[in-house]
Design a protein around this motif. Structure first.
Motif, PDB file in Angstrom:
ATOM      1  N   UNK A 156       0.836  -1.209   0.000  1.00 43.32           N
ATOM      2  CA  UNK A 156       0.000   0.000   0.000  1.00 43.32           C
ATOM      3  C   UNK A 156       0.866   1.253   0.000  1.00 43.32           C
ATOM      4  N   UNK A 157       1.935   1.214   0.784  1.00 42.42           N
ATOM      5  CA  UNK A 157       2.814   2.379   0.856  1.00 42.42           C
ATOM      6  C   UNK A 157       3.471   2.683  -0.493  1.00 42.42           C
ATOM      7  N   UNK A 158       3.770   1.649  -1.261  1.00 42.24           N
ATOM      8  CA  UNK A 158       4.518   1.866  -2.502  1.00 42.24           C
ATOM      9  C   UNK A 158       3.627   2.261  -3.682  1.00 42.24           C
ATOM     10  N   UNK A 159       2.317   2.245  -3.505  1.00 39.95           N
ATOM     11  CA  UNK A 159       1.431   2.616  -4.611  1.00 39.95           C
ATOM     12  C   UNK A 159       1.593   4.086  -4.975  1.00 39.95           C
ATOM     13  N   UNK A 160       1.614   4.410  -6.262  1.00 43.39           N
ATOM     14  CA  UNK A 160       1.664   5.825  -6.655  1.00 43.39           C
ATOM     15  C   UNK A 160       0.446   6.572  -6.118  1.00 43.39           C
ATOM     16  N   UNK A 161       0.639   7.831  -5.808  1.00 42.15           N
ATOM     17  CA  UNK A 161      -0.446   8.664  -5.294  1.00 42.15           C
ATOM     18  C   UNK A 161      -0.844   9.705  -6.329  1.00 42.15           C
ATOM     19  N   UNK A 162      -2.121   9.728  -6.673  1.00 43.40           N
ATOM     20  CA  UNK A 162      -2.622  10.754  -7.590  1.00 43.40           C
ATOM     21  C   UNK A 162      -2.648  12.099  -6.888  1.00 43.40           C
TER      22      UNK A 162
ATOM     23  N   UNK B 220      12.764   3.587  -4.552  1.00 42.43           N
ATOM     24  CA  UNK B 220      13.870   3.272  -3.640  1.00 42.43           C
ATOM     25  C   UNK B 220      15.056   4.190  -3.879  1.00 42.43           C
ATOM     26  N   UNK B 221      15.743   4.536  -2.799  1.00 41.16           N
ATOM     27  CA  UNK B 221      16.881   5.446  -2.925  1.00 41.16           C
ATOM     28  C   UNK B 221      18.084   4.765  -3.544  1.00 41.16           C
TER      29      UNK B 221
ATOM     30  N   UNK C  21      15.228  -0.377  11.376  1.00 38.00           N
ATOM     31  CA  UNK C  21      15.447   0.461  10.187  1.00 38.00           C
ATOM     32  C   UNK C  21      15.804  -0.355   8.958  1.00 38.00           C
ATOM     33  N   UNK C  22      16.486  -1.486   9.150  1.00 36.69           N
ATOM     34  CA  UNK C  22      16.807  -2.346   8.003  1.00 36.69           C
ATOM     35  C   UNK C  22      15.533  -2.861   7.347  1.00 36.69           C
ATOM     36  N   UNK C  23      14.555  -3.272   8.148  1.00 36.54           N
ATOM     37  CA  UNK C  23      13.286  -3.760   7.589  1.00 36.54           C
ATOM     38  C   UNK C  23      12.584  -2.661   6.810  1.00 36.54           C
ATOM     39  N   UNK C  24      12.630  -1.430   7.324  1.00 33.46           N
ATOM     40  CA  UNK C  24      11.999  -0.314   6.609  1.00 33.46           C
ATOM     41  C   UNK C  24      12.701  -0.043   5.289  1.00 33.46           C
ATOM     42  N   UNK C  25      14.028  -0.089   5.301  1.00 39.61           N
ATOM     43  CA  UNK C  25      14.784   0.162   4.071  1.00 39.61           C
ATOM     44  C   UNK C  25      14.528  -0.924   3.031  1.00 39.61           C
ATOM     45  N   UNK C  26      14.436  -2.183   3.466  1.00 40.50           N
ATOM     46  CA  UNK C  26      14.154  -3.291   2.547  1.00 40.50           C
ATOM     47  C   UNK C  26      12.727  -3.187   2.025  1.00 40.50           C
ATOM     48  N   UNK C  27      11.779  -2.840   2.900  1.00 45.17           N
ATOM     49  CA  UNK C  27      10.391  -2.674   2.460  1.00 45.17           C
ATOM     50  C   UNK C  27      10.279  -1.620   1.371  1.00 45.17           C
ATOM     51  N   UNK C  28      11.146  -0.616   1.426  1.00 47.48           N
ATOM     52  CA  UNK C  28      11.152   0.431   0.401  1.00 47.48           C
ATOM     53  C   UNK C  28      11.930   0.028  -0.839  1.00 47.48           C
TER      54      UNK C  28
ATOM     55  N   UNK D 219      12.859  10.879  10.815  1.00 47.75           N
ATOM     56  CA  UNK D 219      12.117   9.902  11.605  1.00 47.75           C
ATOM     57  C   UNK D 219      11.967   8.618  10.801  1.00 47.75           C
ATOM     58  N   UNK D 220      11.642   7.538  11.521  1.00 43.01           N
ATOM     59  CA  UNK D 220      11.297   6.278  10.867  1.00 43.01           C
ATOM     60  C   UNK D 220      10.286   5.561  11.742  1.00 43.01           C
ATOM     61  N   UNK D 221      10.091   4.280  11.489  1.00 41.67           N
ATOM     62  CA  UNK D 221       9.041   3.407  12.039  1.00 41.67           C
ATOM     63  C   UNK D 221       7.848   3.420  11.082  1.00 41.67           C
ATOM     64  N   UNK D 222       7.368   2.236  10.774  1.00 46.48           N
ATOM     65  CA  UNK D 222       6.178   2.105   9.956  1.00 46.48           C
ATOM     66  C   UNK D 222       6.292   2.834   8.630  1.00 46.48           C
ATOM     67  N   UNK D 223       5.205   3.498   8.245  1.00 49.39           N
ATOM     68  CA  UNK D 223       5.173   4.212   6.977  1.00 49.39           C
ATOM     69  C   UNK D 223       6.193   5.340   6.939  1.00 49.39           C
ATOM     70  N   UNK D 224       6.463   5.961   8.093  1.00 47.71           N
ATOM     71  CA  UNK D 224       7.473   7.026   8.130  1.00 47.71           C
ATOM     72  C   UNK D 224       8.833   6.490   7.715  1.00 47.71           C
ATOM     73  N   UNK D 225       9.152   5.262   8.111  1.00 52.37           N
ATOM     74  CA  UNK D 225      10.409   4.657   7.698  1.00 52.37           C
ATOM     75  C   UNK D 225      10.453   4.392   6.204  1.00 52.37           C
ATOM     76  N   UNK D 226       9.348   3.883   5.673  1.00 54.81           N
ATOM     77  CA  UNK D 226       9.265   3.655   4.228  1.00 54.81           C
ATOM     78  C   UNK D 226       9.500   4.961   3.473  1.00 54.81           C
ATOM     79  N   UNK D 227       8.868   6.045   3.914  1.00 52.21           N
ATOM     80  CA  UNK D 227       9.035   7.345   3.238  1.00 52.21           C
ATOM     81  C   UNK D 227      10.465   7.864   3.389  1.00 52.21           C
TER      82      UNK D 227
END
Length: 482
Positions: free
Chosen positions: A97-103, A121-122, A141-148, A437-445
């Motif tokens: 859900x986080x990776x879906x493009x946003x209109x 991904x960076x 943070x590793x899980x957040x970076x991999x999720x992204x 910041x990170x954790x959850x969606x904030x980490x993905x962003x």
């Protein structure tokens, strides 16, 4: 956080570690050749990481115990294993859900064009993790970076070598080296690591070391997330039951023997209630820890250096006239070799004492009386902005006013520490307590680039804005500029 990784020397050493550069080049080449981790690979990697942490949980608990001399197994399971698994599961459940493009809406002037934001991904992310929660603060943070969709290089703390070695083994079972690599070593390796040309660097540690990390990263314009620390205040309002506050504060302060970056660092309480608080805090500590030296629930200070630093803070406070209230429920004769520092309250501590200027990172808690909440706010605001703030009050007006009048990375009301355990809440500092910041969606962003994309339609009016300009353009501008 106090000395969470290493002490960087003031001089900027220019000798790089060739092995680190080769690892980075291998990951970056893999990214360029194969692209970011696919959606399927992210899901499989997060599943594999979750399974590996479960598989090795007892070995991880034992490794942390070895590194600390003694670490409560229950605290490791709660703060390092449980929290890490929760972060991995949350990322696994939501990353699609986080990776879906946003209109995004487009101004009437540029319609019928379309706009969207792609989360890309960076590339290669560097993570420097600390010793105090070596599993959680490395793998979350590793899980957040991999999720992204990124590739990751992780540098664990040299203060927890057994845990670092086991983490390398755990991660090697889940990832290829071109996906995730673990870098071991001391100060020189950490310095070289911070100078690499990452696409993003996350550092967890002390504010002084964070400055050096940021300076090193700035040489290559590497964006950073800095999770630092500072002196997190606790305010006990007049309406809140003092015994309940004391018990809650003791629980948060003494978890991991105070070696927590968001531990309460000092308590602000109504003037005249210091003795009642001391009695209630002493009673709570006695219930939690009837004995200290041989108590499996009470964690040791991580090493001799930090033990000596903490005893030095107490000696400095005594010399400056502070009253020291040591809590020793079993009347034990402490064995310094165990590094079980007794819980201690301080009153009458002058502001110039080191314990009031430095992050404590141990089971020492100064008490600061106030005459009004405004005075308490002024005391907090006169110091660097903290990573956390705790407030005990049932008065919603007091809660709202405190949130408005103070600035901190995060807040827990009527408890301690728990805001950091919420994956839906961003975790990070402000000012000297951190950047980003990170954790959850904030980490993905944090570990994604928000790429703006505008699609021009076949039928559009931009031709009206091209030269040669004339009367039509004048009329158009009069219409637009109003």
């Amino acid at each position: 956080m106090t000395d969470a990784v290493i002490d960087f020397p003031v001089q900027d050493a220019r000798t790089g570690d060739r092995r680190l550069s080769q690892l980075l080049d291998a990951q970056r080449n893999a990214y360029l050749l194969h692209g970011p981790l696919s959606e399927e690979r992210r899901a499989a990697a997060l599943d594999g990481l979750h399974q590996a942490v479960l598989k090795y949980q007892e070995a991880l608990v034992e490794a942390v115990r070895q590194d600390f001399g003694h670490r409560s197994a229950h605290e490791t399971r709660l703060a390092d294993i449980f929290s890490t698994l929760g972060a991995i599961r949350h990322a696994r459940k939501h990353f699609r859900r986080w990776m879906k493009p946003q209109r995004r809406s487009i101004a009437l002037t540029f319609q019928p064009g379309r706009g969207r934001v792609l989360y890309q991904p960076l590339g290669v992310v560097g993570i420097i993790s600390p010793w105090n929660y070596p599993i959680q603060l490395g793998l979350t943070p590793l899980a957040a970076a991999v999720a992204a969709g990124n590739r990751v290089m992780l540098k664990p703390s040299e203060y927890t070598p057994a845990t670092a070695a086991l983490l390398e083994r755990v991660l090697a079972e889940v990832f290829e080296p071109v996906e995730v690599a673990v870098v071991q070593g001391g100060a020189e390796v950490a310095q070289a690591f911070s100078r690499l040309r990452f696409d993003h660097l996350l550092f967890t540690g002390s504010t002084p070391v964070g400055r050096h990390v940021m300076r090193a990263a700035a040489e290559n314009l590497v964006p950073v997330t800095l999770e630092l620390g500072g002196k997190s205040p606790t305010i006990v309002a007049a309406d809140y039951p003092l015994d309940k506050a004391a018990e809650s504060i003791a629980g948060g302060k003494l978890f991991n023997a105070g070696q927590t970056c968001i531990a309460p660092d000092y308590v602000l309480l109504p003037r005249g209630r210091e003795e009642a608080f001391i009695a209630a805090y002493r009673a709570a500590v006695t219930r939690f820890y009837p004995r200290l030296d041989t108590n499996p629930d009470y964690t040791a200070i991580v090493n001799d250096r930090h033990y000596q630093r903490l005893t030095g803070l107490l000696e400095d406070a005594k010399r400056r006239g502070a009253r020291v209230e040591t809590i020793n429920p079993g009347n034990e004769v402490p064995d310094p070799a165990r590094r079980k520092l007794q819980p201690t309250l301080l009153t009458g501590v002058p502001d110039e004492a080191a314990v009031m200027r430095e992050e404590i990172f141990g089971p020492i808690l100064p008490l600061v009386p106030y005459d009004s909440l405004e005075q308490a706010y002024a005391y907090i605001n006169d110091r660097p902005r903290p990573l956390a703030l705790y407030l005990y009050s049932h008065d919603e007006g007091v809660v709202d006013r405190t949130l408005e009048r103070t600035v901190s990375g995060g807040v827990t009301v009527n408890d301690t520490l728990l805001h950091v355990a919420q994956e839906e809440l961003p975790f990070g500092g402000v000012g000297e307590s951190g950047i980003g910041a990170y954790h959850g969606e904030a980490g993905f962003r944090t570990f994604s680039h928000a790429k703006s994309v505008f699609h021009q339609s076949r039928l559009n009016g931009t031709g009206l804005m091209r030269p040669p300009y004339g009367a039509k353009m004048e009329r158009l501008l009069k219409f637009l500029i109003r």
